[in-house]
Design a protein around this motif. Structure first.
Motif, PDB file in Angstrom:
ATOM      1  N   ASN A 136       0.805  -1.217   0.000  1.00  0.00           N
ATOM      2  CA  ASN A 136       0.000   0.000   0.000  1.00  0.00           C
ATOM      3  C   ASN A 136       0.841   1.272   0.000  1.00  0.00           C
ATOM      4  O   ASN A 136       0.295   2.373   0.097  1.00  0.00           O
ATOM      5  N   ASP A 137       2.148   1.101  -0.108  1.00  0.00           N
ATOM      6  CA  ASP A 137       3.030   2.265  -0.067  1.00  0.00           C
ATOM      7  C   ASP A 137       4.324   1.912  -0.786  1.00  0.00           C
ATOM      8  O   ASP A 137       4.549   0.748  -1.156  1.00  0.00           O
ATOM      9  N   THR A 138       5.168   2.897  -0.987  1.00  0.00           N
ATOM     10  CA  THR A 138       6.480   2.646  -1.597  1.00  0.00           C
ATOM     11  C   THR A 138       7.578   2.710  -0.546  1.00  0.00           C
ATOM     12  O   THR A 138       8.752   2.872  -0.871  1.00  0.00           O
ATOM     13  N   ILE A 139       7.211   2.571   0.715  1.00  0.00           N
ATOM     14  CA  ILE A 139       8.171   2.487   1.808  1.00  0.00           C
ATOM     15  C   ILE A 139       7.700   1.421   2.794  1.00  0.00           C
ATOM     16  O   ILE A 139       6.499   1.267   3.023  1.00  0.00           O
ATOM     17  N   ARG A 173      10.210  -3.065  -7.407  1.00  0.00           N
ATOM     18  CA  ARG A 173      11.483  -3.009  -8.118  1.00  0.00           C
ATOM     19  C   ARG A 173      12.359  -1.916  -7.514  1.00  0.00           C
ATOM     20  O   ARG A 173      11.876  -0.908  -6.999  1.00  0.00           O
ATOM     21  N   GLY A 174      13.679  -2.137  -7.628  1.00  0.00           N
ATOM     22  CA  GLY A 174      14.615  -1.095  -7.201  1.00  0.00           C
ATOM     23  C   GLY A 174      14.611  -0.830  -5.710  1.00  0.00           C
ATOM     24  O   GLY A 174      14.513   0.323  -5.273  1.00  0.00           O
ATOM     25  N   VAL A 175      14.730  -1.874  -4.906  1.00  0.00           N
ATOM     26  CA  VAL A 175      14.751  -1.702  -3.447  1.00  0.00           C
ATOM     27  C   VAL A 175      15.982  -0.896  -3.026  1.00  0.00           C
ATOM     28  O   VAL A 175      17.104  -1.206  -3.434  1.00  0.00           O
ATOM     29  N   ARG A 176      15.740   0.147  -2.235  1.00  0.00           N
ATOM     30  CA  ARG A 176      16.825   0.972  -1.704  1.00  0.00           C
ATOM     31  C   ARG A 176      16.666   1.135  -0.204  1.00  0.00           C
ATOM     32  O   ARG A 176      15.553   1.042   0.319  1.00  0.00           O
ATOM     33  N   VAL A 177      17.769   1.383   0.449  1.00  0.00           N
ATOM     34  CA  VAL A 177      17.741   1.617   1.905  1.00  0.00           C
ATOM     35  C   VAL A 177      17.528   3.099   2.151  1.00  0.00           C
ATOM     36  O   VAL A 177      18.311   3.949   1.689  1.00  0.00           O
ATOM     37  N   LYS A 190      20.581  -2.782  -8.192  1.00  0.00           N
ATOM     38  CA  LYS A 190      19.958  -1.463  -8.125  1.00  0.00           C
ATOM     39  C   LYS A 190      18.530  -1.434  -8.646  1.00  0.00           C
ATOM     40  O   LYS A 190      17.672  -0.805  -8.042  1.00  0.00           O
ATOM     41  N   ASN A 191      18.258  -2.060  -9.780  1.00  0.00           N
ATOM     42  CA  ASN A 191      16.938  -1.902 -10.401  1.00  0.00           C
ATOM     43  C   ASN A 191      16.267  -3.242 -10.678  1.00  0.00           C
ATOM     44  O   ASN A 191      15.414  -3.333 -11.552  1.00  0.00           O
ATOM     45  N   CYS A 192      16.638  -4.261  -9.939  1.00  0.00           N
ATOM     46  CA  CYS A 192      16.040  -5.579 -10.163  1.00  0.00           C
ATOM     47  C   CYS A 192      14.735  -5.701  -9.387  1.00  0.00           C
ATOM     48  O   CYS A 192      14.421  -4.885  -8.523  1.00  0.00           O
ATOM     49  N   LEU A 193      13.972  -6.734  -9.695  1.00  0.00           N
ATOM     50  CA  LEU A 193      12.756  -7.011  -8.943  1.00  0.00           C
ATOM     51  C   LEU A 193      13.119  -7.341  -7.505  1.00  0.00           C
ATOM     52  O   LEU A 193      14.185  -7.908  -7.230  1.00  0.00           O
ATOM     53  N   SER A 194      12.222  -7.016  -6.588  1.00  0.00           N
ATOM     54  CA  SER A 194      12.538  -7.145  -5.160  1.00  0.00           C
ATOM     55  C   SER A 194      12.921  -8.568  -4.772  1.00  0.00           C
ATOM     56  O   SER A 194      13.821  -8.775  -3.956  1.00  0.00           O
ATOM     57  N   HIS A 195      12.254  -9.570  -5.367  1.00  0.00           N
ATOM     58  CA  HIS A 195      12.558 -10.935  -4.954  1.00  0.00           C
ATOM     59  C   HIS A 195      13.900 -11.425  -5.515  1.00  0.00           C
ATOM     60  O   HIS A 195      14.386 -12.486  -5.122  1.00  0.00           O
ATOM     61  N   ASP A 196      14.499 -10.639  -6.428  1.00  0.00           N
ATOM     62  CA  ASP A 196      15.842 -10.966  -6.923  1.00  0.00           C
ATOM     63  C   ASP A 196      16.923 -10.219  -6.155  1.00  0.00           C
ATOM     64  O   ASP A 196      18.101 -10.530  -6.285  1.00  0.00           O
ATOM     65  N   ALA A 197      16.500  -9.223  -5.381  1.00  0.00           N
ATOM     66  CA  ALA A 197      17.468  -8.435  -4.611  1.00  0.00           C
ATOM     67  C   ALA A 197      17.752  -9.108  -3.272  1.00  0.00           C
ATOM     68  O   ALA A 197      16.895  -9.781  -2.713  1.00  0.00           O
TER      69      ALA A 197
END
Length: 203
Positions: A136-139, A173-177, A190-197
């Motif tokens: 429901n959010d991007t965080i 996609r693109g999970v960042r801290v 940097k820009n992979c799908l979350s389950h690949d990160a």
């Protein structure tokens, strides 16, 4: 700084627990997007490496004494000492083997997570843990307890929506801290799908 003895004992117990399981728990990806994280305990690693270095130094001292005994004209009178030294050396070598196993486990991310956002994982001690991303959010914000230590981790990401087998699925996609209270956190891509990160947390 955590108590070194407690940490080493905890790592030993974790190692035995993992050895008792044929495979680590598999996490199934459902509607929620996920990413994986491994935790590396810097304090335990430093303590284990210090102990290994100390024992290695003791072995060198013993070997020097054994060499001196072998070169002594009266070495026959020193055989009991040599036998005793060899026994101590053998014990130290076995202890170093155990330390090497523990060091490998820590480096691989083997850690016991008590809870993530107050929810205990089904398998507490494993090398990779799953983080579910807020659809429901991007965080997403996490409160993570390891060894009675509470830390925070905030992740941000982009979202995509796809239909998979007639079901709307959230793809991140693109999970960042965005924020953390650890020593450091890295992300494998940097820009992979979350389950690949994969996140690596050092604490």
């Amino acid at each position: 700084m955590k108590n070194a003895g407690y940490l080493i004992l905890s790592i030993l117990l974790i190692s035995f627990a993992v050895l008792s399981c044929a495979e680590e728990e598999e996490e199934l990806e459902g509607i929620e997007a996920i990413t994986s994280v491994k935790f590396i305990d810097n304090d335990s690693l430093a303590s284990l490496n210090a102990s290994k270095s100390s024992k290695s130094a003791m072995i060198k001292t013993i070997e020097a004494r054994i060499t001196a005994i072998d070169a002594d004209p009266n070495k026959g009178a020193l055989l009991d000492e040599k036998d005793s030294l060899n026994k101590v050396k053998s014990t130290l070598n076995e202890e170093i083997k155990t330390l090497n196993t523990l060091i490998t486990n820590v480096n691989s991310g083997l850690a016991e997570v008590s809870s993530i956002n107050s929810v205990p994982p089904n398998v507490k001690a494993k090398k990779l843990h799953t983080l579910y991303l807020n659809s429901n959010d991007t965080i997403s914000r996490y409160l993570i307890i390891i060894y009675d230590r509470l830390d925070t981790l905030d992740l941000v990401y982009d979202q995509e929506f796809q239909y998979v087998e007639n079901q709307l699925k959230v793809i991140s996609r693109g999970v960042r801290v965005n924020h953390h209270s650890y020593d450091s956190v890295t992300v494998s891509c940097k820009n992979c799908l979350s389950h690949d990160a994969q996140l690596t947390v050092y604490f």
